[in-house]
Design an enzyme around this catalytic site. Structure first.
Site, PDB file in Angstrom:
ATOM      1  N   ASP A  82    -129.544  28.029 -73.610  1.00 27.88           N
ATOM      2  CA  ASP A  82    -129.539  29.235 -72.681  1.00 27.88           C
ATOM      3  C   ASP A  82    -130.657  30.122 -73.170  1.00 27.88           C
ATOM      4  O   ASP A  82    -131.421  29.994 -74.274  1.00 27.88           O
ATOM      5  CB  ASP A  82    -128.330  29.774 -72.635  1.00 27.88           C
ATOM      6  CG  ASP A  82    -128.103  30.609 -71.428  1.00 27.88           C
ATOM      7  OD1 ASP A  82    -129.046  30.717 -70.457  1.00 27.88           O
ATOM      8  OD2 ASP A  82    -126.815  31.239 -71.228  1.00 27.88           O
ATOM      9  N   GLY A 180    -122.462  40.311 -69.461  1.00 24.03           N
ATOM     10  CA  GLY A 180    -121.482  40.970 -70.067  1.00 24.03           C
ATOM     11  C   GLY A 180    -120.350  41.433 -69.338  1.00 24.03           C
ATOM     12  O   GLY A 180    -120.106  40.914 -68.226  1.00 24.03           O
TER      13      GLY A 180
HETATM   14  P1  13P Z   1    -121.975  36.401 -68.698  1.00 20.30           P
HETATM   15  O1  13P Z   1    -121.892  36.533 -70.112  1.00 20.30           O
HETATM   16  O2  13P Z   1    -121.793  37.879 -68.093  1.00 20.30           O
HETATM   17  O3  13P Z   1    -120.895  35.560 -67.907  1.00 20.30           O
HETATM   18  O4  13P Z   1    -123.363  35.688 -68.410  1.00 20.30           O
HETATM   19  C1  13P Z   1    -123.558  34.536 -68.817  1.00 20.30           C
HETATM   20  C2  13P Z   1    -125.031  34.176 -68.348  1.00 20.30           C
HETATM   21  O5  13P Z   1    -125.909  34.669 -67.608  1.00 20.30           O
HETATM   22  C3  13P Z   1    -125.789  33.365 -69.539  1.00 20.30           C
HETATM   23  O6  13P Z   1    -127.151  32.980 -69.252  1.00 20.30           O
END
Ligand code: 13P
Length: 280
Positions: A82, A180
């Site tokens: 990610d 978040g």
């Molecule tokens: P959240 O933590 O808000 O669910 O988002 C996750 C995300 O987009 C990781 O790339």
């Protein structure tokens, strides 16, 4: 089943006009729950690691765990790094077994973002790895990001140029979501999503998945979103289940905590994955 290429998972989702769901994981239990939950729901899944988490779970150990579980799984499983803005870190993740990465240049001006992303696409291409870019910026609620601020949203005409110039496999787009815990329910700009989808012909990615109402997700999944990222919700559930077990559900039996926590995580993953219309 061997690990699936993320580009193939996204292509299947695009053909079926739906989205594959990608979860950030941080330890063996969360990785395990992604794969076992996917088997329960009979859906494909993508397991992701934030690069900063490699201090908890090294790239090679994480990719090894996902690959081992994928080999035994009855559903397709993908692996993805990610948000990462550092080419050296991206390269080491690929060397350690990641087959898909995100090149996040979304905090940079357009030209710099395009140049950075293209350089990662060229490098990843040597290893046959897929690359997700981001245009527009999906911020963090913890940093006070205003997710209604349309200035940070993706502009459809720029998206077409960005995709053409960089050659990314998929594109993360900003249209009202945020990473978040949302302060109030977001209202996704679905018209903008439709426009972006008209101008680019690759899978689009929705970040900031925790807390977006299901009705909005279902629409977004039929309007060009083929990868949907969830992290916060899953991590918070992991902490809550651990706390619950140790405060109210403790039993003096080896591994009872693992059973309790894993089963709650698997149920959550399976439930979330049912939003994906791609039954396998
Ligand atoms: P959240 O933590 O808000 O669910 O988002 C996750 C995300 O987009 C990781 O790339």
């Amino acid at each position: 089943m061997a690990l699936e290429k993320v580009r193939d998972l996204l292509a299947s989702a695009r053909r079926a006009n739906t989205s594959v769901i990608a979860f950030d994981a941080c330890d063996y239990n969360t990785v395990y729950a992604c794969v076992k939950g996917a088997e329960m729901a009979r859906r494909p899944v993508i397991v992701m690691l934030y690069p900063t988490m490699r201090s908890l779970f090294s790239f090679s150990a994480f990719s090894g765990a996902v690959k081992d579980l994928a080999r035994e799984a009855s559903v397709p499983v993908g692996l993805h790094l990610d948000h990462c803005s550092e080419p050296d870190v991206i390269l080491s993740a690929i060397r350690d077994g990641f087959t898909s990465v995100m090149a996040d240049g979304s905090a940079l001006p357009f030209e710099e973002n395009a140049a950075f992303t293209k350089s990662v696409v060229d490098m990843a291409g040597v290893f046959g790895a897929d690359v997700e870019g981001e245009l527009g910026h999906v911020g963090q609620t913890a940093a006070g990001y205003d997710y209604d601020n349309k200035d940070a949203f993706t502009r459809p005409e720029e998206a077409a140029v960005f995709v053409e110039r960089t050659g990314v496999t998929s594109l993360a787009v900003a249209f009202g979501s945020c990473h978040g815990v949302y302060k109030s329910a977001p209202s996704l700009d679905l018209e903008r999503l439709r426009e972006i989808d008209r101008t680019v012909n690759i899978p689009l990615v929705l970040h900031g998945g925790s807390g977006i109402p299901a009705g909005q997700l279902e629409k977004a999944f039929t309007m060009g979103i083929n990868k949907f990222n969830v992290g916060t919700e899953f991590f918070l559930l992991n902490s809550r289940l651990t706390h619950e077990y140790h405060t109210g559900h403790y039993v003096e039996k080896p591994f009872a905590d693992l059973e309790y926590i894993r089963s709650g995580l698997c149920e959550y993953v399976a439930g979330k994955l049912r939003l994906c219309a791609l039954r396998v």
